[in-house]
Every structure is written in C-alpha cells, then in structure tokens.
Scaffold this motif. Structure first.
Motif: not given
Ligand SMILES: Nc1ncnc2c1ncn2[C@@H]1O[C@H](COP(=O)(O)OP(=O)(O)OP(=O)(O)O)[C@@H](O)[C@H]1O
Ligand SMILES: [Mg+2]
Lengths: 336, 279
Positions: A3, A28, A30, A154, A186
């Motif tokens: 996140s 998280d 997305e 990420l 993510t």
C-alpha cells in the motif's frame, strides 16, 4: 503488502513548484494510473515515490512505513522507464538479475527467478543477447522482466509503452494486465494514452499543474467528472462545452455533453446546424458541425453514416447526459 | 537530391582536400624520419631527398643510443605521460560527473572555476609552482611533473566530459539506483563505459602537450635521472654546433610511443557500445 500513502507532497525545482500538495491513498493490489497533460508533474511524482527525487515537503509511506530517508533500492519498488534504460553492456539475463545480485541473493536463486520471469514474458530465446540485439518490444519486455524479478511490493511504470508501435502496444498492454492479475502486486502507471488508462486502471488519478483534479474509477470519471478539466480530459473526442446562457440555463455557467450522447437527424431535432467535417472510422462516425444555437459541436455516431460536409442536420442531446458546471468550473450536483 | 549524380565530383573534391591536408601534415614527419637515416653532409646538401645507399647512415641513432641515458629519458617520458593521462581522466571524469549529475548550490560557478584553466596558461604560474616544489622537496622528481601536468590537463577534461555526461540518459542512472548500485558503481560501471569516446578524445588532447613539453622538465626536473626525452634531445642542440643527425634520430624515436598511445585511444573512439542502451 504494497500500500502507498502520499501526504501533502510538494516538490520545487529552484523556485518553480512542480507538485503543489499531493494527497493520495493506494490500496494493496490496486492498479492506479496517473494521467494529465504534459509537464503536469506525473514523472516527478513517480520519481518522488521511488526515492529518486526528494520531496520538498510531505511524506511518502509504503506499507505504513515512512520511506523519506530510505534509498530507492531499499523501498521494495521496481520501476520501468519509458526509454527502457537497459544496461547496454550486460546481457538480458544479467540485466534482469543485477538488482538481486546487488542485494546479495545467491546465484542459483537469481537464475531461478530470472528464468521464471523470462518464461512469463517469452524472453527465453534472448537471455544471452545484449540490449542492442533486441527489437523495441523485446527491450521493453526485458525492462518489465527486470522489474518482475525483484518481486517488488510496488511497481512503477513511467509511460512504458509510448515508444512502441500501435499493435505492439496493445499486446504489451494485455501482458501488463495479465501480470497484474497473476502477481497481484500494486502498480502505479503513468500514461498519456486514454485507452490504456481506461482499460488497465482500477483507479485513475487526474493531475493538472501539480494538483490532483479527481481520483476515481474509470467509469466514475467518465460518468461523473468533478470539474471542467476532468470532463474535458477524459473521453475522446473531447466533451462539447456549451455556455449555459445559450441554452437558457441561468444556473450553470457551462454545460457539457459528450459527443456520443448527441444524436443526429436530417428531419428535425433540438439544434439545427451545418456539417463542417466528417471522419469515418468504420465502427464510429465522427461529425463536426456548427449549430446556430449552441455553436460548434462534435457528435460521435455508432456505425457508418452517410453525412457529408455542408449537409444541414439537427442534433439532439440524450436526456440526462448533460453535465452542468458552475462559474469555477466545478460540477453542479443534481439531486440523485 | 540524387546521390549518384553529385557523388563522383563531390567525393573527388573531398578526397583531394583530405589527401592534400594529409600530405601537408605528414611532410615534416617524413622529413624528420628520412633525414635521420642520412649522413650529415647529405642532410645539408639535399634535405628533401630520401636516403640512398650512398647517403644512408645510422650515425645519428648510434650517437643517440651511446650518449646519455636515452632509454632512461624515454622511460621518464612514458611514465610521466601515462600517469598524468590516467590521473586527468580519473579526476576529470569524477568532477564532470558531480557537476553534471548533482544539483547543489554553486554548481555552475564551480564548473566555471574548473574550466578557468582552459583560458589561463599554467605557465604563468611557473615561479609559484617552482617555489612550491622546492618547499615540498619535489624538485627533480617525476612526481613534480605529473602533478603539474595533471593540473594542466584537468580543465579541458572536466569541460569536455561534463558536456558528454549530461547526454547520458537519466533513466539509466535511475535504473541503476533502483537496482541498488552505489553512486560509485553508477559512475564506473554505467556512465564511464558510455563516455569512452569522449575519454579517448580527452586522452589524446592531454597526451600531446605533455609529451612535447620542454618548459616544465627544464625548470622542475632537469637532473639527469629525471630528464624527459624532449629535454634529453636538447643536449644535441648546441649554441654553436648542432648534431642534426642525433636530433633527428631522437625525434624519430620519440614519435613512436605517442603513435602507439594514439592508436590505442582512437580504437576506443570508434568502439561505441551505446547502441541499444535507451530507445
Ligand atoms: N530536474 C528538473 N529540474 C527542473 N525542472 C524539472 C526537473 N524535472 C522536471 N522539471 C519540471 O517539472 C515539471 C513536471 O515535469 P514532469 O517530467 O514530472 O512532467 P510529466 O507530467 O511527466 O510530463 P510528460 O507527460 O511530458 O512526461 C516540468 O515543468 C519540468 O520542466
Ligand atoms: Mg513524464
């Protein structure tokens, strides 16, 4: 895991402020897309998240951990650049494995991870080659592979497809969508391309001049733009804007109607006008007209239509598809 | 534009110009080498003639190799030149990287300051340099020469290399940072290989004046064990008599090391590996 929270991020180069207070929450898993006109600060924001630029003020939190003073390599991120940025003197395999090697991962494990990523991206035949011996599409896949191998929390993509031709772009887009589903990581993705934004995103962030204009799902932005900028930016061709006065609507400064929400007829309708230009796209026909009452209009019709320049036609907006904006450009909410 | 029609006349003209320039440039070299193989009388009688069996003589080379420690001079020149080039390239590239890569207060001013030496000849400071060397006990050492030549070469190196380093893609350096390379690794492993042609250019520009310099060896290191080849050759040039055979032979010999270094660097110039890095 994965996140991201941004709190009032500001960034200035010299005296020139590029990011003017960005607040954003990414959950998280997305897929978030940044769109906005050129120079609005998308890349700068992405580099700030990566730690390649220090924010002038504000905080970046990844997985609820403040990362302001954490080096880029230690943030658990991976970045794919528009220009690929492959190491020219290393083979594809070494390009993909360098990050892990620097992190001190054992050789065998690196090989295994590189092989797995290469399998996902069909890069096996090219592992021993250098970047100079690859096509543009292959290079971009290597760059994506290099990101995957790091198994980041990420992923950051800065216009990764803009150097590819149209067909390859569609393929690679599908590949990225598939990766997102299978890795469940993510992803934050910058693009200029409306189609990419609408098809890939869970959430689109519209930026303008260093500020966030609106955050929402693609359909939210399309159906309920919060202001004139977003209304004009999302959707192609652009939304028609008509002065409220011309429609006798005194409560709205501007009224917007999307081209696809305008019907045309030769026989009769609300706004009479003359066709200026017609674009036949096969599936769609785009008609540009100059109407007597509301000025220039664009209409997008489904399928083929035999309109030609100088035809006299009547345009009729779909009831309830109008967007009304006040003097500051903000949408006027209708009671729902 | 039709290539076929214009090409013959144009390539002809271009080749003519280039050949003419080559002849002009090579003529002194040819004259030096040709005359170094002739007897003294032949040199003066027909300076432009090539050596014939009658005029051929190795007397010059014999003199050179017998008189003084010629091999030693040679060695000194090579050491001074190679070490100076290495230092100029290393420090020049590092300064250039800092100037082109990092934003800090006074960056532009620092760049200008470092480039100042291009416009101000280092010889203006000879007296101060000599005093400094005397104070630090470095007179008559090769270190003195190396220090001076490094200082002399740095401004141009910083200037040229920082321009080139600006062209190295930011994305590539950033990719390295995300992969966990230190700033030193980014400098040595990503940036230096990409500016190799520029480094070779700087090396050539730095090398020639150092190799040919007479001024500083004469002032800072005139002792027998530290003489460079240019200084060593001066013993054959007298106020009244000059041993032309020996001078020409010494000069001919002095050409070769520079030639070898030049060949090494010019290969680097051609071999670019940037293709495929970005785009
Ligand atoms: N290193 C820098 N120094 C000074 N100004 C910069 C620097 N990097 C970016 N800027 C400025 O910041 C602004 C935003 O740049 P940025 O690259 O983030 O735009 P962008 O939204 O990614 O645009 P594009 O869509 O064209 O890539 C621009 O006005 C740019 O000139
Ligand atoms: Mg950008």
């Amino acid at each position: 895991m994965g996140s991201l929270q941004l709190k009032s991020i500001r960034k200035a180069f010299g005296g020139h402020e590029v990011l003017k207070g960005i607040d954003l929450e990414v959950k998280d898993g997305e897929f978030v897309i940044f769109v906005g006109p050129s120079g609005c600060g998308k890349s700068t924001l992405l580099r700030t998240i990566a730690g390649l630029e220090d924010a002038t003020s504000g905080s970046v939190r990844i997985d609820d951990l403040e990362v302001g003073h954490v080096a880029p390599a230690k943030r658990g991120i991976a970045m794919v650049f528009q220009s690929y940025a492959l190491y020219p003197h290393l083979t594809v395999k070494d390009n993909m494995g360098l990050g892990l090697k620097q992190a001190g991962v054992p050789r065998a494990e690196i090989d295994e991870k590189v092989a797995k990523a290469a399998g996902m991206l069909s890069l096996e035949p090219y592992l021993a080659r250098r970047p100079a011996e690859l096509s543009g599409g292959q290079r971009q896949r290597v760059a994506i592979g290099r990101a995957i191998v790091r198994e980041p929390k990420l992923f950051l993509f800065d216009e990764p497809l803009s150097n590819l031709d149209a067909a390859l772009r569609v393929n690679t887009r599908l590949e990225i969508a598939r990766l997102h589903r299978s890795l469940k990581a993510t992803m934050i993705y910058v693009t200029h391309d409306q189609v990419e934004a609408m098809t890939l995103a869970d959430k689109i962030v519209v930026l303008n001049a260093g500020r966030i204009e609106q955050v929402g799902s693609p359909m939210e932005l399309y159906n309920r733009p919060a202001n004139l900028f977003v209304a004009g930016f999302i959707g192609s061709p652009q939304m028609n804007f008509i002065e409220g006065e011309r429609l006798g609507d005194t409560s709205a400064k501007t009224v917007g109607i999307r081209p696809e929400h305008i019907g045309l007829s030769r026989d009769g309708g609300d706004w009479k006008g003359k066709v200026i230009h017609v674009e036949h796209l096969g599936a769609d026909t785009i008609v540009y007209l100059e109407s007597e009452r509301v000025g220039p209009l664009t209409a997008r019709l489904f399928g083929e239509h035999r309109y030609a320049a100088d035809d006299i036609v009547h345009a009729t907006p779909v009831i309830g598809a109008m967007h009304r904006f006040d003097a500051d450009g903000r949408v006027i909410k209708t009671g729902e | 534009m039709s290539k076929a029609r214009t090409s013959l006349a144009r390539t002809g003209a271009v080749h003519f110009a280039l050949i003419a320039y080559t002849l002009v440039a090579l003529f002194p070299v040819f004259l030096t080498i040709a005359n170094s193989f002739k007897s003294r009388n032949a040199i003066f009688r027909e300076p432009l003639a090539v050596p014939t069996p009658e005029t051929f003589s190795l007397i010059g080379y014999e003199t050179v190799l017998k008189q003084g420690d010629f091999i030693g001079y040679f060695q000194n020149s090579v050491i001074v030149t190679v070490v100076s080039i290495a230092l100029v390239l290393l420090f020049g590239a590092m300064a250039a990287f800092a100037l082109s890569e990092y934003r800090f207060r006074g960056n532009t001013l620092m760049g200008l300051y470092l480039a100042l030496g291009i416009m101000i000849p280092i010889r203006l400071g000879t007296v101060a340099i000599l005093q400094g060397m005397v104070a630090t006990n470095l007179v008559n050492t090769l270190t003195a020469l190396i220090l001076v030549y490094t200082a002399q070469g740095l401004p141009l190196a910083v200037f040229i290399l920082s321009e080139f380093m600006r062209t190295v893609s930011d994305d590539l350096k950033n990719a390295g940072r995300i992969d966990g390379l230190s700033e030193y690794a980014i400098f040595f492993r990503l940036v230096l290989p990409l500016v190799r042609p520029a480094m070779a250019t700087v090396a050539v520009f730095t090398m020639i004046p150092i190799w040919n310099d007479l001024w500083f060896p004469l002032i800072l290191a005139p002792a027998e064990p530290t003489k460079t080849i240019t200084l060593g050759s001066q013993i054959f040039i007298g106020q009244f008599v000059t041993n032309w055979n020996a001078v020409l032979s010494a000069l001919s010999l002095a050409i070769f090391p520079v030639l070898i270094l030049y060949v090494i660097f010019s290969r680097q110039l051609i071999r670019g590996i940037t293709a495929g890095a970005v785009k």
